[in-house]
Every structure is written in C-alpha cells, then in structure tokens.
Motif scaffolding. Structure first.
Motif, PDB file in Angstrom:
ATOM      1  N   ALA A 198      -0.121 -20.034 -44.337  1.00 38.45           N
ATOM      2  CA  ALA A 198       0.692 -18.967 -43.747  1.00 38.45           C
ATOM      3  C   ALA A 198       2.036 -18.856 -44.443  1.00 38.45           C
ATOM      4  CB  ALA A 198       0.890 -19.235 -42.256  1.00 38.45           C
ATOM      5  N   TYR A 199       2.619 -19.970 -44.820  1.00 34.85           N
ATOM      6  CA  TYR A 199       3.938 -19.940 -45.457  1.00 34.85           C
ATOM      7  C   TYR A 199       3.902 -19.304 -46.838  1.00 34.85           C
ATOM      8  CZ  TYR A 199       6.292 -22.637 -41.867  1.00 34.85           C
ATOM      9  OH  TYR A 199       6.847 -23.040 -40.691  1.00 34.85           O
ATOM     10  N   GLN A 200       2.759 -19.274 -47.484  1.00 33.38           N
ATOM     11  CA  GLN A 200       2.671 -18.660 -48.802  1.00 33.38           C
ATOM     12  C   GLN A 200       2.930 -17.156 -48.721  1.00 33.38           C
ATOM     13  OE1 GLN A 200      -1.165 -19.671 -50.305  1.00 33.38           O
ATOM     14  NE2 GLN A 200      -0.623 -21.776 -50.784  1.00 33.38           N
ATOM     15  N   HIS A 201       2.724 -16.560 -47.579  1.00 34.92           N
ATOM     16  CA  HIS A 201       2.892 -15.122 -47.415  1.00 34.92           C
ATOM     17  C   HIS A 201       4.304 -14.741 -46.974  1.00 34.92           C
ATOM     18  CE1 HIS A 201      -1.374 -14.596 -47.981  1.00 34.92           C
ATOM     19  NE2 HIS A 201      -1.601 -15.507 -47.071  1.00 34.92           N
ATOM     20  N   LEU A 202       5.136 -15.721 -46.697  1.00 31.75           N
ATOM     21  CA  LEU A 202       6.498 -15.434 -46.253  1.00 31.75           C
ATOM     22  C   LEU A 202       7.426 -15.276 -47.450  1.00 31.75           C
ATOM     23  CD1 LEU A 202       6.827 -17.954 -43.286  1.00 31.75           C
ATOM     24  CD2 LEU A 202       6.295 -15.533 -43.180  1.00 31.75           C
ATOM     25  N   ALA A 203       8.393 -14.400 -47.318  1.00 35.27           N
ATOM     26  CA  ALA A 203       9.363 -14.194 -48.388  1.00 35.27           C
ATOM     27  C   ALA A 203      10.488 -15.213 -48.276  1.00 35.27           C
ATOM     28  CB  ALA A 203       9.940 -12.787 -48.300  1.00 35.27           C
ATOM     29  N   THR A 204      10.984 -15.630 -49.418  1.00 33.74           N
ATOM     30  CA  THR A 204      12.127 -16.532 -49.441  1.00 33.74           C
ATOM     31  C   THR A 204      13.403 -15.709 -49.503  1.00 33.74           C
ATOM     32  OG1 THR A 204      12.134 -16.644 -51.851  1.00 33.74           O
ATOM     33  CG2 THR A 204      10.788 -18.272 -50.682  1.00 33.74           C
ATOM     34  N   LYS A 205      14.538 -16.363 -49.349  1.00 32.83           N
ATOM     35  CA  LYS A 205      15.818 -15.662 -49.467  1.00 32.83           C
ATOM     36  C   LYS A 205      15.949 -15.053 -50.854  1.00 32.83           C
ATOM     37  CE  LYS A 205      18.465 -18.309 -46.113  1.00 32.83           C
ATOM     38  NZ  LYS A 205      19.601 -19.214 -45.900  1.00 32.83           N
ATOM     39  N   ALA A 206      15.481 -15.766 -51.866  1.00 34.43           N
ATOM     40  CA  ALA A 206      15.541 -15.241 -53.242  1.00 34.43           C
ATOM     41  C   ALA A 206      14.680 -13.987 -53.378  1.00 34.43           C
ATOM     42  CB  ALA A 206      15.079 -16.313 -54.225  1.00 34.43           C
ATOM     43  N   ASP A 207      13.521 -13.975 -52.724  1.00 29.16           N
ATOM     44  CA  ASP A 207      12.663 -12.772 -52.750  1.00 29.16           C
ATOM     45  C   ASP A 207      13.376 -11.578 -52.131  1.00 29.16           C
ATOM     46  OD1 ASP A 207      10.576 -14.235 -53.889  1.00 29.16           O
ATOM     47  OD2 ASP A 207       9.649 -14.663 -51.939  1.00 29.16           O
ATOM     48  N   VAL A 208      14.031 -11.820 -51.007  1.00 29.90           N
ATOM     49  CA  VAL A 208      14.735 -10.746 -50.308  1.00 29.90           C
ATOM     50  C   VAL A 208      15.889 -10.239 -51.165  1.00 29.90           C
ATOM     51  CG1 VAL A 208      16.130 -10.185 -48.271  1.00 29.90           C
ATOM     52  CG2 VAL A 208      14.054 -11.561 -48.025  1.00 29.90           C
ATOM     53  N   GLU A 209      16.657 -11.147 -51.762  1.00 29.84           N
ATOM     54  CA  GLU A 209      17.773 -10.743 -52.614  1.00 29.84           C
ATOM     55  C   GLU A 209      17.266  -9.971 -53.832  1.00 29.84           C
ATOM     56  OE1 GLU A 209      21.034 -10.839 -52.069  1.00 29.84           O
ATOM     57  OE2 GLU A 209      20.509 -11.614 -50.099  1.00 29.84           O
ATOM     58  N   GLY A 210      16.174 -10.420 -54.412  1.00 33.03           N
ATOM     59  CA  GLY A 210      15.594  -9.712 -55.551  1.00 33.03           C
ATOM     60  C   GLY A 210      15.163  -8.310 -55.178  1.00 33.03           C
ATOM     61  N   THR A 211      14.610  -8.177 -54.003  1.00 33.11           N
ATOM     62  CA  THR A 211      14.192  -6.860 -53.526  1.00 33.11           C
ATOM     63  C   THR A 211      15.403  -5.963 -53.290  1.00 33.11           C
ATOM     64  OG1 THR A 211      12.254  -7.839 -52.488  1.00 33.11           O
ATOM     65  CG2 THR A 211      12.882  -5.657 -51.737  1.00 33.11           C
ATOM     66  N   LYS A 212      16.480  -6.531 -52.751  1.00 34.52           N
ATOM     67  CA  LYS A 212      17.698  -5.745 -52.547  1.00 34.52           C
ATOM     68  C   LYS A 212      18.238  -5.236 -53.875  1.00 34.52           C
ATOM     69  CE  LYS A 212      19.396  -7.887 -48.295  1.00 34.52           C
ATOM     70  NZ  LYS A 212      20.469  -8.718 -47.706  1.00 34.52           N
ATOM     71  N   VAL A 213      18.215  -6.080 -54.894  1.00 36.62           N
ATOM     72  CA  VAL A 213      18.686  -5.672 -56.220  1.00 36.62           C
ATOM     73  C   VAL A 213      17.802  -4.566 -56.768  1.00 36.62           C
ATOM     74  CG1 VAL A 213      18.947  -6.442 -58.616  1.00 36.62           C
ATOM     75  CG2 VAL A 213      19.792  -7.867 -56.748  1.00 36.62           C
ATOM     76  N   ASP A 214      16.486  -4.720 -56.616  1.00 33.01           N
ATOM     77  CA  ASP A 214      15.549  -3.686 -57.085  1.00 33.01           C
ATOM     78  C   ASP A 214      15.799  -2.355 -56.385  1.00 33.01           C
ATOM     79  OD1 ASP A 214      14.379  -5.543 -58.753  1.00 33.01           O
ATOM     80  OD2 ASP A 214      12.650  -5.911 -57.429  1.00 33.01           O
TER      81      ASP A 214
END
Length: 83
Positions: A24-40
C-alpha cells in the motif's frame, strides 16, 4: 469463546499484514513527489500564460486584417450605391 492461535500463525498473520502495508505504501506520494508536481504545475502554468499571450497577439493582428479587408470590400459597394 476465545480463538486460540499458536505463535506460528500469529507470526504468519503479522507477516501478511506487513506485506500488505508495504504494498500500500508504494502507491503513496512522498513530500518530494508532491513538491515535484508543484514545480511541474508552475512550469506548465507559465507555459500556458505565454501561449495565451501569443494567441491574443495573433488575434489582434487578425482582427485588424479582417477589419481592413472588410473596409476594402464594403467601401466600393457603398460607393456604387450612393453614386
């Protein structure tokens, strides 16, 4: 009536539970994922604003050309009617 389980069954159940949690944890976003998405999103937004600005400029030019063309066509027609 209490359910009796031996230690081996409890360990196996705990291992299954841990495996499910890891999956289940493999499908969760990390803080880095969220920040990367914000930049995108910010980059995409800037690109869209630039594109919209360019399109507005092109539309202004098209409006002028259409207005001049219309005037060039309508003027001779009006001249014929009034003469």
């Amino acid at each position: 009536m209490a359910v009796t389980t031996n230690e081996g069954e409890r360990i196996q159940q705990a291992e299954r539970d841990v495996s499910e949690l890891r999956g289940a944890y493999q499908h969760l976003a990390t803080k880095a994922d969220v920040e990367g998405t914000k930049v995108d999103i910010a980059e995409t937004r800037a690109e869209l604003k630039a594109d919209i600005s360019e399109i507005r400029g092109e539309l202004r030019l098209m409006n002028w050309v259409m207005g001049l063309t219309l005037a060039a066509v309508v003027y001779p027609l009006l001249e014929r009617i009034w003469t």
